[in-house]
Design a protein around this motif. Sequence first.
Motif, short mmCIF file in Angstrom:
data_model
loop_
_atom_site.label_atom_id
_atom_site.label_comp_id
_atom_site.label_asym_id
_atom_site.label_seq_id
_atom_site.Cartn_x
_atom_site.Cartn_y
_atom_site.Cartn_z
N GLU A 137 0.83 -1.20 0.00
CA GLU A 137 0.00 0.00 0.00
C GLU A 137 0.87 1.26 0.00
O GLU A 137 0.59 2.22 -0.74
N ALA A 138 1.94 1.25 0.79
CA ALA A 138 2.84 2.40 0.83
C ALA A 138 3.52 2.59 -0.53
O ALA A 138 3.67 3.73 -1.01
N GLN A 139 3.92 1.49 -1.16
CA GLN A 139 4.55 1.58 -2.48
C GLN A 139 3.57 2.11 -3.52
O GLN A 139 3.95 2.92 -4.37
N LEU A 140 2.33 1.67 -3.46
CA LEU A 140 1.32 2.16 -4.41
C LEU A 140 1.05 3.65 -4.20
O LEU A 140 0.89 4.39 -5.18
N ASN A 141 1.02 4.08 -2.97
CA ASN A 141 0.84 5.51 -2.69
C ASN A 141 2.00 6.32 -3.24
O ASN A 141 1.80 7.41 -3.80
N GLN A 142 3.22 5.79 -3.09
CA GLN A 142 4.40 6.48 -3.62
C GLN A 142 4.33 6.56 -5.15
O GLN A 142 4.60 7.62 -5.73
N LEU A 143 3.95 5.47 -5.79
CA LEU A 143 3.83 5.47 -7.25
C LEU A 143 2.74 6.43 -7.71
O LEU A 143 2.90 7.13 -8.72
N SER A 144 1.65 6.48 -6.99
CA SER A 144 0.58 7.41 -7.33
C SER A 144 1.05 8.85 -7.26
O SER A 144 0.74 9.66 -8.14
N THR A 145 1.82 9.16 -6.23
CA THR A 145 2.37 10.51 -6.08
C THR A 145 3.31 10.83 -7.24
O THR A 145 3.25 11.93 -7.82
N LEU A 146 4.16 9.89 -7.58
CA LEU A 146 5.10 10.11 -8.69
C LEU A 146 4.37 10.30 -10.02
O LEU A 146 4.75 11.16 -10.82
N LEU A 147 3.33 9.52 -10.25
CA LEU A 147 2.56 9.67 -11.48
C LEU A 147 1.87 11.03 -11.53
O LEU A 147 1.79 11.65 -12.59
N SER A 148 1.38 11.47 -10.41
CA SER A 148 0.74 12.78 -10.35
C SER A 148 1.76 13.89 -10.65
O SER A 148 1.45 14.83 -11.39
N GLU A 149 2.95 13.76 -10.09
CA GLU A 149 4.00 14.75 -10.36
C GLU A 149 4.40 14.73 -11.84
O GLU A 149 4.62 15.78 -12.44
N LEU A 150 4.46 13.54 -12.41
CA LEU A 150 4.80 13.41 -13.83
C LEU A 150 3.73 14.06 -14.71
O LEU A 150 4.04 14.76 -15.68
N GLN A 151 2.47 13.86 -14.35
CA GLN A 151 1.39 14.47 -15.10
C GLN A 151 1.45 15.99 -15.02
O GLN A 151 1.26 16.68 -16.01
N THR A 152 1.75 16.51 -13.85
CA THR A 152 1.89 17.95 -13.68
C THR A 152 3.03 18.48 -14.55
O THR A 152 2.90 19.52 -15.20
N TYR A 153 4.13 17.76 -14.59
CA TYR A 153 5.27 18.16 -15.41
C TYR A 153 4.90 18.14 -16.89
O TYR A 153 5.23 19.07 -17.63
N CYS A 154 4.21 17.10 -17.32
CA CYS A 154 3.79 17.01 -18.73
C CYS A 154 2.84 18.15 -19.09
O CYS A 154 2.95 18.74 -20.17
N ASP A 155 1.92 18.46 -18.18
CA ASP A 155 0.99 19.57 -18.43
C ASP A 155 1.74 20.88 -18.58
O ASP A 155 1.42 21.71 -19.44
N ARG A 156 2.76 21.07 -17.76
CA ARG A 156 3.56 22.30 -17.84
C ARG A 156 4.35 22.33 -19.15
O ARG A 156 4.45 23.36 -19.80
N LEU A 157 4.88 21.19 -19.56
CA LEU A 157 5.63 21.12 -20.82
C LEU A 157 4.73 21.47 -22.01
O LEU A 157 5.18 22.12 -22.96
N LEU A 158 3.50 21.02 -21.96
CA LEU A 158 2.59 21.28 -23.08
C LEU A 158 2.42 22.77 -23.33
O LEU A 158 2.22 23.19 -24.47
N THR A 159 2.50 23.56 -22.29
CA THR A 159 2.33 25.01 -22.46
C THR A 159 3.62 25.69 -22.92
O THR A 159 3.58 26.83 -23.36
N GLN A 160 4.75 24.99 -22.82
CA GLN A 160 6.03 25.61 -23.13
C GLN A 160 6.67 25.11 -24.42
O GLN A 160 7.59 25.74 -24.93
N LEU A 161 6.22 23.99 -24.93
CA LEU A 161 6.85 23.41 -26.12
C LEU A 161 6.40 24.13 -27.39
O LEU A 161 5.21 24.30 -27.63
N PRO A 162 7.38 24.51 -28.22
CA PRO A 162 7.02 25.12 -29.49
C PRO A 162 6.81 24.09 -30.61
O PRO A 162 6.28 24.42 -31.66
#
Length: 67
Positions: free
Chosen positions: A25-50
């Motif tokens: 359960e702790a590992q799944l929570n950690q993976l969920s957090t990492l995936l959320s951070e990755l999604q946030t990063y991808c969303d930010r990249l979408l606004t900056q990529l030419p």
Amino acid sequence: MPRPQQIDRIIQQRQPLAQKITKVEAQLNQLSTLLSELQTYCDRLLTQLPDPVAIAQLHQVGSSKAQ
């Protein structure tokens, strides 16, 4: 065997499984957090990529997460 001893034995038998479940359960929570951070990063990249190709690829990766 008296009932209290039976209950104690059952608890002892299930303790390793409970510990394993807690660990997973702790590992799944950690993976969920990492995936959320990755999604946030991808969303930010979408606004900056030419590059439209890179944007399309990021959208494709983002849409595959629903599968």
